[in-house]
Design a protein around this motif. Structure first.
Motif, PDB file in Angstrom:
ATOM      1  N   LYS A  71      11.975  63.580 -14.864  1.00 35.11           N
ATOM      2  CA  LYS A  71      11.443  62.561 -14.088  1.00 35.11           C
ATOM      3  C   LYS A  71      11.175  63.141 -12.879  1.00 35.11           C
ATOM      4  O   LYS A  71      11.675  63.906 -12.179  1.00 35.11           O
ATOM      5  CB  LYS A  71      12.452  61.484 -14.739  1.00 35.11           C
ATOM      6  N   VAL A  72       9.768  61.953 -12.001  1.00 34.63           N
ATOM      7  CA  VAL A  72       9.475  62.407 -11.261  1.00 34.63           C
ATOM      8  C   VAL A  72       9.352  61.491 -10.143  1.00 34.63           C
ATOM      9  O   VAL A  72       8.943  60.576 -10.891  1.00 34.63           O
ATOM     10  CB  VAL A  72       8.242  63.306 -10.717  1.00 34.63           C
ATOM     11  N   GLN A  73      10.211  61.258  -8.635  1.00 32.76           N
ATOM     12  CA  GLN A  73       9.601  60.545  -7.674  1.00 32.76           C
ATOM     13  C   GLN A  73       8.559  60.498  -7.333  1.00 32.76           C
ATOM     14  O   GLN A  73       8.767  61.744  -6.022  1.00 32.76           O
ATOM     15  CB  GLN A  73      10.874  59.906  -7.262  1.00 32.76           C
ATOM     16  N   SER A  74       8.033  59.758  -6.875  1.00 32.55           N
ATOM     17  CA  SER A  74       6.177  59.425  -5.710  1.00 32.55           C
ATOM     18  C   SER A  74       7.171  59.652  -4.746  1.00 32.55           C
ATOM     19  O   SER A  74       8.304  58.377  -3.830  1.00 32.55           O
ATOM     20  CB  SER A  74       5.352  58.563  -5.956  1.00 32.55           C
ATOM     21  N   LEU A  75       6.930  60.822  -3.656  1.00 27.18           N
ATOM     22  CA  LEU A  75       7.238  60.516  -2.104  1.00 27.18           C
ATOM     23  C   LEU A  75       6.561  59.562  -1.205  1.00 27.18           C
ATOM     24  O   LEU A  75       6.962  58.613  -0.270  1.00 27.18           O
ATOM     25  CB  LEU A  75       7.189  61.633  -1.756  1.00 27.18           C
ATOM     26  N   PHE A  76       5.582  59.352  -1.675  1.00 23.37           N
ATOM     27  CA  PHE A  76       4.456  58.191  -1.056  1.00 23.37           C
ATOM     28  C   PHE A  76       4.682  56.443  -1.479  1.00 23.37           C
ATOM     29  O   PHE A  76       5.335  55.627  -0.688  1.00 23.37           O
ATOM     30  CB  PHE A  76       3.176  58.350  -1.736  1.00 23.37           C
ATOM     31  N   ASP A  77       5.058  56.547  -2.823  1.00 25.15           N
ATOM     32  CA  ASP A  77       5.295  54.389  -2.932  1.00 25.15           C
ATOM     33  C   ASP A  77       7.016  54.722  -4.112  1.00 25.15           C
ATOM     34  O   ASP A  77       7.596  53.705  -3.656  1.00 25.15           O
ATOM     35  CB  ASP A  77       4.295  54.120  -3.513  1.00 25.15           C
ATOM     36  N   GLY A  78       7.957  55.766  -4.530  1.00 28.09           N
ATOM     37  CA  GLY A  78       9.129  56.165  -4.505  1.00 28.09           C
ATOM     38  C   GLY A  78       8.993  55.473  -6.222  1.00 28.09           C
ATOM     39  O   GLY A  78      10.502  55.136  -6.977  1.00 28.09           O
ATOM     40  N   SER A  79       7.638  55.441  -6.739  1.00 34.55           N
ATOM     41  CA  SER A  79       7.608  55.186  -8.335  1.00 34.55           C
ATOM     42  C   SER A  79       8.487  56.482  -9.042  1.00 34.55           C
ATOM     43  O   SER A  79       8.018  57.744  -8.127  1.00 34.55           O
ATOM     44  CB  SER A  79       6.280  54.586  -8.792  1.00 34.55           C
ATOM     45  N   ILE A  80       8.961  55.873 -10.112  1.00 35.06           N
ATOM     46  CA  ILE A  80       9.893  57.112 -11.321  1.00 35.06           C
ATOM     47  C   ILE A  80       8.633  56.773 -11.664  1.00 35.06           C
ATOM     48  O   ILE A  80       7.953  55.932 -12.894  1.00 35.06           O
ATOM     49  CB  ILE A  80      10.732  56.638 -11.173  1.00 35.06           C
ATOM     50  N   SER A  81       7.797  58.264 -12.479  1.00 33.57           N
ATOM     51  CA  SER A  81       7.074  58.767 -13.886  1.00 33.57           C
ATOM     52  C   SER A  81       7.559  59.721 -14.348  1.00 33.57           C
ATOM     53  O   SER A  81       8.325  60.131 -13.706  1.00 33.57           O
ATOM     54  CB  SER A  81       5.629  58.834 -13.213  1.00 33.57           C
ATOM     55  N   THR A  82       7.307  59.896 -15.591  1.00 33.01           N
ATOM     56  CA  THR A  82       7.726  61.111 -16.601  1.00 33.01           C
ATOM     57  C   THR A  82       6.780  62.185 -17.132  1.00 33.01           C
ATOM     58  O   THR A  82       5.847  62.227 -16.987  1.00 33.01           O
ATOM     59  CB  THR A  82       8.542  60.348 -18.034  1.00 33.01           C
ATOM     60  N   PHE A  83       6.981  63.200 -15.491  1.00 30.31           N
ATOM     61  CA  PHE A  83       6.233  64.422 -16.981  1.00 30.31           C
ATOM     62  C   PHE A  83       7.015  64.525 -18.247  1.00 30.31           C
ATOM     63  O   PHE A  83       7.976  65.434 -18.326  1.00 30.31           O
ATOM     64  CB  PHE A  83       6.049  65.315 -15.973  1.00 30.31           C
ATOM     65  N   ASP A  84       5.821  64.546 -19.390  1.00 28.93           N
ATOM     66  CA  ASP A  84       5.903  64.187 -20.790  1.00 28.93           C
ATOM     67  C   ASP A  84       5.094  65.640 -20.457  1.00 28.93           C
ATOM     68  O   ASP A  84       3.950  64.846 -21.917  1.00 28.93           O
ATOM     69  CB  ASP A  84       6.410  63.140 -21.434  1.00 28.93           C
TER      70      ASP A  84
ATOM     71  N   SER B 198       5.272  68.929  -6.126  1.00 30.89           N
ATOM     72  CA  SER B 198       6.188  68.404  -4.821  1.00 30.89           C
ATOM     73  C   SER B 198       6.603  67.408  -4.485  1.00 30.89           C
ATOM     74  O   SER B 198       6.762  66.436  -3.760  1.00 30.89           O
ATOM     75  CB  SER B 198       4.104  67.987  -4.560  1.00 30.89           C
ATOM     76  N   ASN B 199       6.196  66.470  -5.342  1.00 31.42           N
ATOM     77  CA  ASN B 199       7.467  64.944  -5.559  1.00 31.42           C
ATOM     78  C   ASN B 199       8.759  65.365  -6.348  1.00 31.42           C
ATOM     79  O   ASN B 199       8.798  66.751  -5.836  1.00 31.42           O
ATOM     80  CB  ASN B 199       6.747  64.013  -6.768  1.00 31.42           C
ATOM     81  N   ARG B 200       9.717  64.090  -5.745  1.00 28.39           N
ATOM     82  CA  ARG B 200      11.273  64.478  -5.932  1.00 28.39           C
ATOM     83  C   ARG B 200      11.428  64.625  -7.477  1.00 28.39           C
ATOM     84  O   ARG B 200      11.441  63.668  -8.374  1.00 28.39           O
ATOM     85  CB  ARG B 200      12.062  63.910  -5.132  1.00 28.39           C
ATOM     86  N   VAL B 201      12.056  64.981  -8.181  1.00 30.26           N
ATOM     87  CA  VAL B 201      12.405  65.431  -9.469  1.00 30.26           C
ATOM     88  C   VAL B 201      13.701  64.667  -9.362  1.00 30.26           C
ATOM     89  O   VAL B 201      14.996  64.987  -8.448  1.00 30.26           O
ATOM     90  CB  VAL B 201      12.857  66.784  -9.374  1.00 30.26           C
ATOM     91  N   VAL B 202      13.497  63.623 -10.801  1.00 27.39           N
ATOM     92  CA  VAL B 202      14.980  63.162 -10.319  1.00 27.39           C
ATOM     93  C   VAL B 202      16.357  62.630 -11.453  1.00 27.39           C
ATOM     94  O   VAL B 202      17.330  62.415 -12.491  1.00 27.39           O
ATOM     95  CB  VAL B 202      14.963  61.244  -9.786  1.00 27.39           C
ATOM     96  N   SER B 203      15.406  64.155 -12.549  1.00 26.04           N
ATOM     97  CA  SER B 203      16.059  63.814 -14.180  1.00 26.04           C
ATOM     98  C   SER B 203      16.104  65.622 -13.986  1.00 26.04           C
ATOM     99  O   SER B 203      16.267  66.332 -13.274  1.00 26.04           O
ATOM    100  CB  SER B 203      15.307  63.231 -14.673  1.00 26.04           C
ATOM    101  N   THR B 204      17.386  65.975 -15.255  1.00 27.96           N
ATOM    102  CA  THR B 204      17.497  67.598 -15.161  1.00 27.96           C
ATOM    103  C   THR B 204      16.036  67.897 -16.423  1.00 27.96           C
ATOM    104  O   THR B 204      16.121  67.079 -17.033  1.00 27.96           O
ATOM    105  CB  THR B 204      19.232  67.883 -16.422  1.00 27.96           C
ATOM    106  N   PRO B 205      15.744  69.016 -16.011  1.00 27.20           N
ATOM    107  CA  PRO B 205      14.461  69.059 -16.550  1.00 27.20           C
ATOM    108  C   PRO B 205      14.541  69.757 -17.674  1.00 27.20           C
ATOM    109  O   PRO B 205      15.780  70.154 -17.898  1.00 27.20           O
ATOM    110  CB  PRO B 205      14.044  70.216 -15.682  1.00 27.20           C
ATOM    111  N   ALA B 206      14.036  69.386 -18.768  1.00 26.41           N
ATOM    112  CA  ALA B 206      14.115  69.947 -20.741  1.00 26.41           C
ATOM    113  C   ALA B 206      13.133  70.848 -20.518  1.00 26.41           C
ATOM    114  O   ALA B 206      11.895  70.671 -21.213  1.00 26.41           O
ATOM    115  CB  ALA B 206      14.696  68.940 -20.866  1.00 26.41           C
ATOM    116  N   TRP B 207      13.097  72.135 -21.398  1.00 15.99           N
ATOM    117  CA  TRP B 207      12.082  72.819 -22.160  1.00 15.99           C
ATOM    118  C   TRP B 207      12.645  72.891 -23.661  1.00 15.99           C
ATOM    119  O   TRP B 207      13.240  73.116 -23.615  1.00 15.99           O
ATOM    120  CB  TRP B 207      12.495  73.980 -21.051  1.00 15.99           C
ATOM    121  N   LYS B 208      10.906  72.897 -23.886  1.00 17.78           N
ATOM    122  CA  LYS B 208      11.223  73.326 -25.571  1.00 17.78           C
ATOM    123  C   LYS B 208       9.910  74.236 -26.094  1.00 17.78           C
ATOM    124  O   LYS B 208       9.219  73.815 -24.896  1.00 17.78           O
ATOM    125  CB  LYS B 208      11.531  72.452 -26.236  1.00 17.78           C
ATOM    126  N   MET B 209      10.252  75.106 -26.447  1.00 17.03           N
ATOM    127  CA  MET B 209       8.898  76.278 -26.895  1.00 17.03           C
ATOM    128  C   MET B 209       8.298  75.535 -27.762  1.00 17.03           C
ATOM    129  O   MET B 209       8.237  74.620 -28.986  1.00 17.03           O
ATOM    130  CB  MET B 209       9.697  77.300 -27.597  1.00 17.03           C
TER     131      MET B 209
END
Length: 302
Positions: free
Chosen positions: A280-293, A238-249
């Motif tokens: 990396k995902v940026q919060s639409l609420f406060d602009g903070s950036i976190s990494t989904f890993d 639901s937030n903004r994606v700010v990096s290229t997604p990287a997948w691995k099995m």
């Protein structure tokens, strides 16, 4: 002169004694049945089938009346030869089919004589029987190593004529399928024995499917998007994606293969695997950036 007449009389007596002995053995009711059993034991289906009274019912497949489809019969012994008042004989033989001991009773009737001296016989009731074969998952099967193909629908059983007695081992063995051998002893003439040959996927089939799916998942993981195209896994935010997604099995779904209700169709039932996503995902609420890993579980079936 007298000695010549005595010798001639003895010769005639010996001749008729020999005829009587042959009619009690080789040309007897049980001698006739013995010749049939000997033919089966030699895997000589042609001789067995040509004996008088060996009749296949009309409309029933005769593919199994061949040398290759015959099984081994051992330790053949006469048990009883009982004459009835109507000229028929009930002849019982014992034998072994593999490790199993069994008996069969045959009804034979005298049909005349050869040169007026030796009895002729015929089966009053045909010594053949029927196996009714169901092949729900693949029409191909084997009987004692002989390849056969059922000609009926997967939901139906096809009757095949077989010699009695006999031990018939049904199985299936092809590139990707196998069926556990089913030994079927047939001992009673005119009997109908149901057989069900259930082919299943062998190890090679599962390995080939597993390898192909493994390549497919790896190809999916090379796509640098959240929802790889035509792939079983993906992730939305639901937030903004700010990096290229990287997948691995992480782990492929386990592969088992089971038959479908439609013959020749096979299924991989629902199974769960895991792919790992880093983005990396940026919060639409406060602009903070976190990494989904994290690992992303997904479920598939084929």
């Amino acid at each position: 002169m007298i000695s010549w007449m005595i010798g001639f009389a003895l010769l005639v007596a010996a001749f008729f004694a020999t005829v009587a002995i042959l009619n009690l053995t080789v040309y007897s009711a049980h001698g006739f049945v013995s010749s049939y059993l000997d033919a089966l034991n030699r895997h000589d289906a042609t001789t067995a089938r040509e004996l008088p009274g060996v009749r296949a019912p009309s409309g029933v497949e005769t593919t199994l009346l061949t040398d290759g489809a015959l099984g081994a019969i051992d330790d053949i012994r006469l048990e009883h030869d009982t004459a009835a008042g109507d000229g028929t004989h009930s002849v019982e033989y014992s034998y072994k089919l593999g490790k199993r001991s069994a008996t069969s009773t045959f009804s034979v009737i005298q049909t005349g004589s050869f040169v007026g001296l030796f009895s002729r016989w015929s089966f009053e009731k045909s010594p053949l029987a029927t196996v009714s074969v169901a092949t729900p998952y693949d029409p191909r099967f084997r009987v004692n190593g002989t390849d056969v193909v059922s000609a009926v629908q997967p939901t139906q059983s096809q009757p095949f004529v077989v010699f009695t007695p006999g031990l018939y081992v049904f199985d299936h063995k092809s590139t990707y399928l196998v069926a556990t051998p089913i030994p079927v002893p047939v001992t009673e003439p005119a009997s109908v024995t149901p057989v069900r040959v259930e082919a299943e996927a062998n190890a090679l089939f599962a390995r080939e499917v597993r390898n192909q799916l493994g390549k497919y998942y790896i190809t999916c993981a090379t796509q640098t998007v959240l929802l790889p195209t035509s792939c079983p896994f993906g992730k939305s935010f639901s937030n903004r994606v700010v990096s290229t997604p990287a997948w691995k099995m992480v782990s492929d779904p386990p592969v088992t293969i089971v038959p479908d209700q439609n013959s020749g169709h096979w299924l991989v039932p629902f199974a769960t695997g895991q792919a790992h996503l880093t983005v990396k995902v940026q919060s639409l609420f406060d602009g903070s950036i976190s990494t989904f890993d994290s690992d992303v579980p997904f479920e598939v079936s084929y």
